[in-house]
Design a protein around this motif. Sequence first.
Motif, mmCIF file in Angstrom:
data_model
loop_
_atom_site.group_PDB
_atom_site.id
_atom_site.type_symbol
_atom_site.label_atom_id
_atom_site.label_comp_id
_atom_site.label_asym_id
_atom_site.label_seq_id
_atom_site.Cartn_x
_atom_site.Cartn_y
_atom_site.Cartn_z
ATOM 1 N N ARG A 115 0.761 -1.102 0.037
ATOM 2 C CA ARG A 115 -0.046 -0.058 0.032
ATOM 3 C C ARG A 115 0.854 1.268 -0.044
ATOM 4 O O ARG A 115 1.734 1.259 0.855
ATOM 5 N N CYS A 116 0.582 2.369 -0.967
ATOM 6 C CA CYS A 116 1.622 3.358 -1.217
ATOM 7 C C CYS A 116 0.452 4.793 -1.098
ATOM 8 O O CYS A 116 -0.556 4.566 -1.667
ATOM 9 N N LYS A 117 1.099 5.751 -0.458
ATOM 10 C CA LYS A 117 0.598 7.089 -0.535
ATOM 11 C C LYS A 117 1.237 7.664 -1.904
ATOM 12 O O LYS A 117 2.374 7.929 -1.640
ATOM 13 N N ILE A 118 0.399 8.073 -2.753
ATOM 14 C CA ILE A 118 0.911 8.415 -4.037
ATOM 15 C C ILE A 118 1.061 10.067 -4.056
ATOM 16 O O ILE A 118 0.088 10.744 -3.912
ATOM 17 N N ARG A 119 2.083 10.527 -4.324
ATOM 18 C CA ARG A 119 2.247 12.141 -4.791
ATOM 19 C C ARG A 119 2.809 12.288 -5.956
ATOM 20 O O ARG A 119 3.798 11.481 -6.468
ATOM 21 N N ARG A 120 2.314 13.028 -6.806
ATOM 22 C CA ARG A 120 2.596 13.384 -8.185
ATOM 23 C C ARG A 120 3.940 14.193 -8.233
ATOM 24 O O ARG A 120 3.962 15.169 -7.241
#
Length: 131
Positions: A115-120
């Motif tokens: 599980r990953c917290k995605i930031r662009r």
Amino acid sequence: MASFLLQVPSTLRNPSVFASSSSSSNGSFPTSGNQTSQSGKGGPLVIELPLNQIRRPLMRTRTNDPHKVQELMDSIAQIGLQVPIDVLEVDGAYYGFSGCHRFEAHQRLGLPTIRCKIRRGTKETLRHHLR
């Protein structure tokens, strides 16, 4: 009600997507199915990604504490991952800069995803992180 549009490389099949809120009582998120959850307050995009899709550019400069990795393996095997790792998405590629011990624990357990917290970010952001 807000909606999310997630663009992922065609090599990813059926990722699970979640919106998280900092008001979560235990920091955990659903881990099964292709459910999409939305928070009224908004929040970072949390997605289950295959480990082999995450590039770890700092692995050659950092060493993980084997005891901490083992403790995380025990915890993850028993109750699951409680805190997603942070991942920077640049032009469809995913770069992990935090969560080194959690990432290694998943690898050692043979888990295919994390599980990953995605930031662009941009290529310039990526260059800044690699300095």
